[in-house]
Design a protein around this motif. Structure first.
Motif, mmCIF file in Angstrom:
data_model
loop_
_atom_site.group_PDB
_atom_site.id
_atom_site.type_symbol
_atom_site.label_atom_id
_atom_site.label_comp_id
_atom_site.label_asym_id
_atom_site.label_seq_id
_atom_site.Cartn_x
_atom_site.Cartn_y
_atom_site.Cartn_z
ATOM 1 N N ALA A 267 36.229 -86.511 23.048
ATOM 2 C CA ALA A 267 34.850 -86.871 23.410
ATOM 3 C C ALA A 267 34.739 -88.349 23.797
ATOM 4 O O ALA A 267 33.978 -88.708 24.703
ATOM 5 C CB ALA A 267 33.899 -86.549 22.261
ATOM 6 N N ALA A 268 35.511 -89.217 23.135
ATOM 7 C CA ALA A 268 35.473 -90.654 23.455
ATOM 8 C C ALA A 268 35.991 -90.909 24.872
ATOM 9 O O ALA A 268 35.438 -91.737 25.601
ATOM 10 C CB ALA A 268 36.281 -91.455 22.442
ATOM 11 N N LEU A 269 37.040 -90.194 25.267
ATOM 12 C CA LEU A 269 37.582 -90.340 26.620
ATOM 13 C C LEU A 269 36.557 -89.865 27.647
ATOM 14 O O LEU A 269 36.400 -90.471 28.707
ATOM 15 C CB LEU A 269 38.893 -89.558 26.764
ATOM 16 N N ARG A 270 35.830 -88.809 27.320
ATOM 17 C CA ARG A 270 34.760 -88.335 28.208
ATOM 18 C C ARG A 270 33.734 -89.443 28.424
ATOM 19 O O ARG A 270 33.301 -89.694 29.545
ATOM 20 C CB ARG A 270 34.077 -87.106 27.615
ATOM 21 N N SER A 271 33.347 -90.120 27.348
ATOM 22 C CA SER A 271 32.358 -91.205 27.446
ATOM 23 C C SER A 271 32.871 -92.349 28.310
ATOM 24 O O SER A 271 32.119 -92.925 29.103
ATOM 25 C CB SER A 271 31.999 -91.730 26.054
ATOM 26 N N GLU A 272 34.156 -92.680 28.167
ATOM 27 C CA GLU A 272 34.749 -93.742 28.989
ATOM 28 C C GLU A 272 34.720 -93.361 30.471
ATOM 29 O O GLU A 272 34.386 -94.185 31.323
ATOM 30 C CB GLU A 272 36.191 -94.015 28.567
ATOM 31 N N CYS A 273 35.100 -92.131 30.755
ATOM 32 C CA CYS A 273 35.091 -91.656 32.149
ATOM 33 C C CYS A 273 33.682 -91.739 32.729
ATOM 34 O O CYS A 273 33.492 -92.187 33.860
ATOM 35 C CB CYS A 273 35.611 -90.230 32.237
ATOM 36 N N LYS A 274 32.711 -91.307 31.948
ATOM 37 C CA LYS A 274 31.324 -91.327 32.399
ATOM 38 C C LYS A 274 30.872 -92.767 32.671
ATOM 39 O O LYS A 274 30.257 -93.054 33.702
ATOM 40 C CB LYS A 274 30.426 -90.676 31.350
ATOM 41 N N VAL B 214 40.129 -83.739 30.350
ATOM 42 C CA VAL B 214 39.726 -84.161 29.010
ATOM 43 C C VAL B 214 39.536 -82.933 28.129
ATOM 44 O O VAL B 214 38.777 -82.029 28.484
ATOM 45 C CB VAL B 214 38.409 -84.986 29.072
ATOM 46 N N ARG B 215 40.224 -82.908 26.987
ATOM 47 C CA ARG B 215 40.046 -81.798 26.039
ATOM 48 C C ARG B 215 38.722 -81.988 25.310
ATOM 49 O O ARG B 215 38.430 -83.067 24.794
ATOM 50 C CB ARG B 215 41.201 -81.775 25.031
ATOM 51 N N TRP B 216 37.920 -80.928 25.275
ATOM 52 C CA TRP B 216 36.606 -80.994 24.632
ATOM 53 C C TRP B 216 36.610 -80.078 23.417
ATOM 54 O O TRP B 216 37.053 -78.938 23.537
ATOM 55 C CB TRP B 216 35.498 -80.588 25.607
ATOM 56 N N PRO B 217 36.166 -80.528 22.286
ATOM 57 C CA PRO B 217 35.530 -81.802 21.934
ATOM 58 C C PRO B 217 36.486 -82.863 21.411
ATOM 59 O O PRO B 217 36.058 -83.965 21.072
ATOM 60 C CB PRO B 217 34.536 -81.393 20.851
ATOM 61 N N ALA B 218 37.794 -82.564 21.347
ATOM 62 C CA ALA B 218 38.767 -83.486 20.753
ATOM 63 C C ALA B 218 38.769 -84.875 21.404
ATOM 64 O O ALA B 218 38.975 -85.877 20.722
ATOM 65 C CB ALA B 218 40.168 -82.878 20.814
ATOM 66 N N LEU C 122 36.379 -81.162 31.900
ATOM 67 C CA LEU C 122 36.489 -80.928 30.469
ATOM 68 C C LEU C 122 37.128 -79.560 30.240
ATOM 69 O O LEU C 122 36.676 -78.558 30.799
ATOM 70 C CB LEU C 122 35.121 -80.983 29.812
ATOM 71 N N ILE C 123 38.177 -79.533 29.439
ATOM 72 C CA ILE C 123 38.839 -78.295 29.071
ATOM 73 C C ILE C 123 38.308 -77.938 27.685
ATOM 74 O O ILE C 123 38.660 -78.567 26.692
ATOM 75 C CB ILE C 123 40.381 -78.449 29.024
ATOM 76 N N VAL C 124 37.420 -76.952 27.637
ATOM 77 C CA VAL C 124 36.760 -76.568 26.391
ATOM 78 C C VAL C 124 37.749 -75.796 25.524
ATOM 79 O O VAL C 124 38.317 -74.791 25.952
ATOM 80 C CB VAL C 124 35.489 -75.737 26.668
ATOM 81 N N GLU C 125 37.945 -76.295 24.304
ATOM 82 C CA GLU C 125 38.935 -75.717 23.386
ATOM 83 C C GLU C 125 38.374 -74.541 22.607
ATOM 84 O O GLU C 125 37.202 -74.573 22.199
ATOM 85 C CB GLU C 125 39.407 -76.792 22.408
ATOM 86 N N GLY C 126 39.241 -73.559 22.361
ATOM 87 C CA GLY C 126 38.940 -72.427 21.488
ATOM 88 C C GLY C 126 37.512 -71.930 21.568
ATOM 89 O O GLY C 126 36.997 -71.638 22.630
ATOM 90 N N GLY C 127 36.864 -71.852 20.413
ATOM 91 C CA GLY C 127 35.498 -71.353 20.344
ATOM 92 C C GLY C 127 34.462 -72.448 20.408
ATOM 93 O O GLY C 127 33.299 -72.225 20.061
ATOM 94 N N ALA C 128 34.845 -73.652 20.859
ATOM 95 C CA ALA C 128 33.906 -74.781 20.930
ATOM 96 C C ALA C 128 32.786 -74.492 21.925
ATOM 97 O O ALA C 128 32.985 -73.812 22.939
ATOM 98 C CB ALA C 128 34.631 -76.058 21.323
ATOM 99 N N GLU C 129 31.642 -75.016 21.626
ATOM 100 C CA GLU C 129 30.481 -74.879 22.509
ATOM 101 C C GLU C 129 30.669 -75.818 23.704
ATOM 102 O O GLU C 129 30.963 -76.998 23.525
ATOM 103 C CB GLU C 129 29.223 -75.260 21.715
ATOM 104 N N PRO C 130 30.518 -75.347 24.929
ATOM 105 C CA PRO C 130 30.666 -76.248 26.077
ATOM 106 C C PRO C 130 29.545 -77.281 26.097
ATOM 107 O O PRO C 130 28.418 -76.992 25.706
ATOM 108 C CB PRO C 130 30.585 -75.323 27.291
ATOM 109 N N PRO C 131 29.860 -78.494 26.562
ATOM 110 C CA PRO C 131 28.853 -79.551 26.613
ATOM 111 C C PRO C 131 27.912 -79.368 27.798
ATOM 112 O O PRO C 131 28.233 -78.662 28.759
ATOM 113 C CB PRO C 131 29.682 -80.811 26.785
ATOM 114 N N LEU C 132 26.780 -80.016 27.716
ATOM 115 C CA LEU C 132 25.859 -80.068 28.850
ATOM 116 C C LEU C 132 26.397 -81.107 29.819
ATOM 117 O O LEU C 132 26.617 -82.259 29.443
ATOM 118 C CB LEU C 132 24.455 -80.455 28.377
ATOM 119 N N CYS C 133 26.648 -80.721 31.047
ATOM 120 C CA CYS C 133 27.204 -81.622 32.060
ATOM 121 C C CYS C 133 26.129 -81.941 33.093
ATOM 122 O O CYS C 133 25.935 -81.186 34.046
ATOM 123 C CB CYS C 133 28.424 -81.003 32.734
#
Length: 181
Positions: free
Chosen positions: A18-25, A12-16, A33-44
């Motif tokens: 995010a909805a797919l992440r919620s479905e998986c969860k 799952v590309r993060w944050p692009a 989660l593949i954190v994109e560019g300078g995006a802040e990584p999520p709390l897992c």
């Protein structure tokens, strides 16, 4: 709805995405989660979830995926659908509407003790009355028989209540022999 086999890890590309992440969860599907560019990584906080930044070596990626698959295997949870069918361990069994009300509590608190009082209260809400100790015991006995078909067990926590958990290997063998397989 996300289609996935029991241990297939979704990327799952993060944050692009995010909805797919919620479905998986929501569906207990392991995801990386593949954190994109300078995006802040999520709390897992979910053990079925992890994140990496690209680029990542094949060896590191394989190690992360293997770890997520192992965590997912150890964290399988039962699912109770709206039709009163309990799904677990690639099997399913139908249960009555009253049993469904009780099973909702067991699924929500899978692996944890549910106090008798909480179960009696749920039974009172569905039966429109004050259930006796024997009526609760009868429902638990019937549920034990039903959930055994999907490799689950309702155990007694003496003096406290009950808990729903997976059969242990020895119980699976005993149950299979008892069914004549």
């Amino acid at each position: 709805m996300v289609k996935s086999s029991k241990n297939e890890v979704k990327f799952v590309r993060w944050p692009a995405q995010a909805a797919l992440r919620s479905e998986c969860k929501a569906e207990s599907i392991p995801c990386l989660l593949i954190v994109e560019g300078g995006a802040e990584p999520p709390l897992c906080s979910d053990p079925r979830e992890d994140w990496v930044r690209a680029p990542i070596s094949k060896a590191d990626l394989k190690a992360r995926v293997t770890t997520l698959q192992q965590r997912a295997e150890g964290r399988r949870t039962p699912v109770l659908d709206s039709a009163g069918t309990l799904h677990y361990d690639a099997q399913s069994v139908s249960i009555s509407s009253t049993q469904t009300e009780l099973m909702e509590l067991f699924v929500q608190h899978f692996g944890s003790v549910i106090h008798r009082g909480e179960l009696k209260q749920r039974l009172a809400e569905t039966a429109n009355g004050d259930p006796t100790r024997n009526s609760l015991d009868l429902h638990i006995m019937r549920l034990r028989r039903r959930v055994a078909a999907v490799n689950l067990s309702i155990r007694t926590a003496w003096g406290r209540g009950y808990l729903l958990e997976p059969f242990e290997e020895s119980e699976k063998l005993d149950h299979t022999r008892a069914r004549g397989a």
